[in-house]
Design a protein around this motif. Structure first.
Motif, PDB file in Angstrom:
ATOM      1  N   ASP A  30      53.746  46.127  36.443  1.00 19.01           N
ATOM      2  CA  ASP A  30      53.857  45.497  37.755  1.00 19.01           C
ATOM      3  C   ASP A  30      52.462  45.499  38.378  1.00 19.01           C
ATOM      4  N   PHE A  31      51.864  44.351  38.523  1.00 15.67           N
ATOM      5  CA  PHE A  31      50.496  44.293  39.025  1.00 15.67           C
ATOM      6  C   PHE A  31      50.297  43.067  39.907  1.00 15.67           C
ATOM      7  N   LYS A  32      49.260  43.134  40.727  1.00 18.62           N
ATOM      8  CA  LYS A  32      48.844  41.978  41.500  1.00 18.62           C
ATOM      9  C   LYS A  32      47.486  41.516  41.002  1.00 18.62           C
ATOM     10  N   GLU A  33      47.182  40.262  41.230  1.00 23.44           N
ATOM     11  CA  GLU A  33      45.913  39.686  40.790  1.00 23.44           C
ATOM     12  C   GLU A  33      44.893  39.692  41.926  1.00 23.44           C
ATOM     13  N   LYS A  34      43.660  39.951  41.567  1.00 19.47           N
ATOM     14  CA  LYS A  34      42.526  39.731  42.461  1.00 19.47           C
ATOM     15  C   LYS A  34      41.573  38.794  41.733  1.00 19.47           C
TER      16      LYS A  34
END
Length: 218
Positions: A30-34
């Motif tokens: 579970d990750f978010k993008e930068k």
């Protein structure tokens, strides 16, 4: 599990960002993008192949930051339950690490002659001899793996670290109209048609046209 952030650059041009992102997807993280601006020095160094030590993609997971795609793969395989980025069998696992490492450090002529560009298509593209040797070696790796482990992915029924490492090559082969045998052509289709790749390619094609000079710089 701690929230994760993956720092990447252009989805259209960045093969290393694709590898890191795909590894996170395959592992179920579970990750978010930068997304770095194209003006960021690290992003441009990566996209123009000017730096051997760029830190894109980079995964931040709690207090840990890891860059370099192989390091990201090994980290995810350790900390994500059932990530299965490496085969269970020792011989297959060793083979997977070897071909992933070869993709990580080699094939410089292929990278230079066939830069990743998901928006482009070059029918009947003329490949120079040095790049053709790299293409032939990639195809040899794929055939060996598909024959040895039964497909449809390089090490069997599920994608592994190796499939993430070679996924940008599949896109390059499509962009530059590289002719492949039936088995390798089917493998490219299999990779490109996976849900994560469909998601990535759609986002890449939606990116603004910011890097007109990249085709020349490569």
């Amino acid at each position: 599990m701690a929230k994760a952030t993956l720092t990447i650059s252009s989805k259209n041009y960045s093969s290393w960002s694709l590898r890191g992102w795909l590894l996170c997807k395959l592992a179920g993280l579970d990750f978010k993008e930068k997304v770095l601006s194209i003006d960021d020095p690290s992003a441009r160094a990566e996209l123009l192949l000017l730096s051997p030590s760029f830190k894109v993609p980079a995964l931040t997971h709690g207090d840990i930051t890891v860059w370099d795609t192989l390091a990201i793969a090994e980290y995810l395989n350790e900390v994500v339950a059932d990530a299965r980025l490496l085969p269970e069998d020792l011989a297959a696992r060793t083979h997977c690490r070897a071909v992933s490492g070869e993709m990580h450090s080699g094939f410089a002529n292929l990278r230079a002659a066939l830069p990743m560009n998901l928006k482009a298509f070059h029918p009947n593209f003329k490949v120079w001899a040095g790049a053709q040797a790299d293409i032939d070696h990639v195809v040899s790796i794929w055939r060996t793996c598909l024959d040895s482990y039964g497909g449809p992915f390089l090490f069997g029924k599920s994608p592994t670290m190796a499939d993430a490492m070679f996924a940008p090559v599949c896109t390059r082969f499509r962009t530059y109209d590289v002719k492949l045998d039936r088995k390798c052509d089917a493998y490219c289709d299999r990779i490109i048609s996976t849900p994560p790749m469909i998601e990535w390619i759609a986002a890449a094609k939606a990116e603004p046209e910011e890097l007109e000079e990249l085709d020349v710089e490569f």
